[in-house]
Scaffold this motif. Structure first.
Motif, mmCIF file in Angstrom:
data_model
loop_
_atom_site.group_PDB
_atom_site.id
_atom_site.type_symbol
_atom_site.label_atom_id
_atom_site.label_comp_id
_atom_site.label_asym_id
_atom_site.label_seq_id
_atom_site.Cartn_x
_atom_site.Cartn_y
_atom_site.Cartn_z
ATOM 1 N N THR A 166 -5.111 -6.069 2.512
ATOM 2 C CA THR A 166 -4.470 -4.823 2.915
ATOM 3 C C THR A 166 -5.254 -4.142 4.025
ATOM 4 O O THR A 166 -4.677 -3.621 4.985
ATOM 5 C CB THR A 166 -4.336 -3.875 1.703
ATOM 6 O OG1 THR A 166 -3.584 -4.536 0.676
ATOM 7 C CG2 THR A 166 -3.633 -2.590 2.097
ATOM 8 N N ILE A 167 -6.581 -4.122 3.913
ATOM 9 C CA ILE A 167 -7.420 -3.522 4.944
ATOM 10 C C ILE A 167 -7.245 -4.266 6.274
ATOM 11 O O ILE A 167 -7.126 -3.640 7.337
ATOM 12 C CB ILE A 167 -8.900 -3.534 4.514
ATOM 13 C CG1 ILE A 167 -9.108 -2.589 3.327
ATOM 14 C CG2 ILE A 167 -9.802 -3.129 5.672
ATOM 15 C CD1 ILE A 167 -10.511 -2.643 2.746
ATOM 16 N N ALA A 221 -6.465 2.183 -5.604
ATOM 17 C CA ALA A 221 -7.375 1.054 -5.375
ATOM 18 C C ALA A 221 -6.776 -0.006 -4.465
ATOM 19 O O ALA A 221 -7.505 -0.868 -3.949
ATOM 20 C CB ALA A 221 -7.759 0.432 -6.715
ATOM 21 N N ARG A 222 -5.463 0.048 -4.240
ATOM 22 C CA ARG A 222 -4.851 -0.941 -3.345
ATOM 23 C C ARG A 222 -5.396 -0.836 -1.924
ATOM 24 O O ARG A 222 -5.335 -1.800 -1.158
ATOM 25 C CB ARG A 222 -3.333 -0.766 -3.330
ATOM 26 C CG ARG A 222 -2.643 -1.150 -4.645
ATOM 27 C CD ARG A 222 -1.144 -0.953 -4.551
ATOM 28 N NE ARG A 222 -0.787 0.457 -4.440
ATOM 29 C CZ ARG A 222 0.440 0.904 -4.174
ATOM 30 N NH1 ARG A 222 1.420 0.028 -3.965
ATOM 31 N NH2 ARG A 222 0.689 2.190 -4.111
ATOM 32 N N LEU A 223 -5.914 0.337 -1.557
ATOM 33 C CA LEU A 223 -6.494 0.503 -0.215
ATOM 34 C C LEU A 223 -7.761 -0.309 -0.034
ATOM 35 O O LEU A 223 -8.195 -0.533 1.098
ATOM 36 C CB LEU A 223 -6.797 1.986 0.036
ATOM 37 C CG LEU A 223 -5.599 2.928 0.172
ATOM 38 C CD1 LEU A 223 -6.083 4.363 0.328
ATOM 39 C CD2 LEU A 223 -4.735 2.526 1.355
ATOM 40 N N LEU A 224 -8.372 -0.755 -1.145
ATOM 41 C CA LEU A 224 -9.620 -1.511 -1.065
ATOM 42 C C LEU A 224 -9.397 -3.018 -1.016
ATOM 43 O O LEU A 224 -10.364 -3.773 -0.895
ATOM 44 C CB LEU A 224 -10.508 -1.163 -2.270
ATOM 45 C CG LEU A 224 -10.890 0.319 -2.409
ATOM 46 C CD1 LEU A 224 -11.729 0.534 -3.666
ATOM 47 C CD2 LEU A 224 -11.641 0.802 -1.173
ATOM 48 N N ASP A 225 -8.150 -3.446 -1.127
ATOM 49 C CA ASP A 225 -7.857 -4.875 -1.074
ATOM 50 C C ASP A 225 -8.152 -5.406 0.325
ATOM 51 O O ASP A 225 -7.679 -4.844 1.324
ATOM 52 C CB ASP A 225 -6.385 -5.118 -1.420
ATOM 53 C CG ASP A 225 -6.019 -6.587 -1.341
ATOM 54 O OD1 ASP A 225 -6.463 -7.350 -2.208
ATOM 55 O OD2 ASP A 225 -5.310 -6.968 -0.381
ATOM 56 N N PRO A 226 -8.961 -6.474 0.445
ATOM 57 C CA PRO A 226 -9.338 -6.974 1.781
ATOM 58 C C PRO A 226 -8.147 -7.342 2.662
ATOM 59 O O PRO A 226 -8.147 -7.060 3.866
ATOM 60 C CB PRO A 226 -10.193 -8.210 1.461
ATOM 61 C CG PRO A 226 -10.725 -7.959 0.083
ATOM 62 C CD PRO A 226 -9.633 -7.214 -0.628
ATOM 63 N N ALA A 267 0.805 -1.229 0.000
ATOM 64 C CA ALA A 267 0.000 0.000 0.000
ATOM 65 C C ALA A 267 0.832 1.270 0.000
ATOM 66 O O ALA A 267 0.257 2.358 -0.067
ATOM 67 C CB ALA A 267 -0.943 -0.002 1.207
ATOM 68 N N LEU A 276 -4.529 3.896 6.358
ATOM 69 C CA LEU A 276 -5.273 2.769 6.925
ATOM 70 C C LEU A 276 -5.194 2.764 8.443
ATOM 71 O O LEU A 276 -6.195 2.530 9.132
ATOM 72 C CB LEU A 276 -4.724 1.455 6.369
ATOM 73 C CG LEU A 276 -5.024 1.167 4.892
ATOM 74 C CD1 LEU A 276 -4.267 -0.061 4.433
ATOM 75 C CD2 LEU A 276 -6.528 0.980 4.683
ATOM 76 N N VAL A 294 -4.995 8.028 -0.835
ATOM 77 C CA VAL A 294 -5.657 7.675 -2.098
ATOM 78 C C VAL A 294 -4.727 7.932 -3.273
ATOM 79 O O VAL A 294 -4.621 7.116 -4.202
ATOM 80 C CB VAL A 294 -6.972 8.474 -2.242
ATOM 81 C CG1 VAL A 294 -7.549 8.288 -3.647
ATOM 82 C CG2 VAL A 294 -7.982 8.029 -1.192
#
Length: 307
Positions: free
Chosen positions: A220-221, A213-218, A52, A60, A208
């Motif tokens: 990664t979250i 969009a990498r912040l939306l990876d489960p 990320a 995050l 952002v």
């Protein structure tokens, strides 16, 4: 890195629920557990950066910590003056800067060295606030540690990483000042929760842009939430419980050990070993920090006896 701390050792709902669960550790054990949690959380954050980016990891962490603290503390939004809101907004911006600069640093230099350079900020604040001649000794020890750490010029370290770590130390000193001011203006941990929300909002656009969009990876979250739990929520709760039974000077001395804990976390999780010179430099900075704290403690007059 640094854990989230306030100057008001008041009890939050989370702390109240956890008192029986963690109280058996003892106050010193609680502080040490909090420090270990912070630094191992920082080491986990470094492993998350390839997924990320440094700014994405900070985003995050701040978002997850803000959600937890706002839900648990449920701070009151009404009844505060413009000065109150100004203080908490500056506190949040300072918190965002401190975390962002530190994570940029650990992306470039070893974790233990980054924390050692960062702790120079609070150490300088303590020395300047005391204004006693003996603090020249602690300042000299700290400078000797920095000289050893840099080998006379930081030739073996990324200069940008060094600059980020030193800047994070300046932000940490400002964090301490505005943490105290926020604690005086807001009850319990309301100010901290609100400031964490401000920090998350400030950093969100940067995360952002950096991670997209990498912040939306489960995955990664999930890892970012674990970093927030280890680096913010858990140590804050443990330290809050400890401050109910531990004198503040003792707490500050224990906090001075964080560079050593960070170096240990870096060794076990990131396989970052230290040379003897670097270990000696960390020891000098820790000694200077403890000495400055003890000097401040001796300046506090004993309480007057009760009639």
């Amino acid at each position: 890195m640094t854990t989230v701390r306030t100057s008001t050792p008041t009890t939050t709902p989370a702390a109240a629920d956890s008192s029986g669960r963690f109280g058996s550790l003892g106050p010193v054990g609680l502080v040490l557990a909090g420090g270990i949690s912070v630094q191992f959380g920082g080491a986990l954050a470094v492993t998350l950066m390839p997924r990320a980016g440094a700014l994405g990891v900070v985003t995050l962490r701040l978002l997850a910590a803000a959600v937890v603290l706002l839900v648990v503390c449920r701070p009151r939004l009404r009844g505060h003056s413009r000065a109150d809101w100004g203080t908490v907004v500056v506190f949040g911006i300072t918190m965002a800067a401190m975390n962002g600069l530190f994570y940029q640093s650990v992306a470039r230099i070893p974790l233990g060295l980054a924390v050692t350079l960062e702790v120079l900020g609070p150490l300088a604040l303590s020395v300047l606030a005391s204004r006693r001649a003996v603090n020249a000794v602690w300042a000299a020890l700290a400078l000797a540690g920095v000289f050893l750490l840099g080998g006379g010029g930081f030739g073996d370290l990324d200069p940008l990483g060094v600059g980020f770590a030193l800047s994070a130390g300046v932000a940490w000193a400002a964090y301490i000042i505005f943490s105290a001011r926020t604690g005086r203006r807001f009850p319990q941990a309301d100010g901290l929760a609100l400031a964490m929300g401000v920090a998350a909002l400030v950093f969100f656009p940067l995360g952002v842009v950096d991670a997209g969009a990498r912040l939306l990876d489960p995955t990664t979250i999930a890892l970012g939430s674990a970093v927030a739990l280890l680096s913010s929520v858990l140590p804050y709760t443990l330290e809050l419980l400890a401050l109910r039974r531990l004198p503040a000077p003792t707490f500050a001395i224990l906090m001075s050990l964080e560079p050593a804990v960070a170096a240990t976390a870096g060794f076990f999780i990131l396989h970052q070993s230290l040379s003897l010179t670097e270990a000696a430099a960390i020891a000098l900075v820790i000694a200077a920090s403890i000495g400055a704290v003890r000097t401040q403690t001796r300046r506090v007059p004993p309480p007057a006896p009760e009639a």
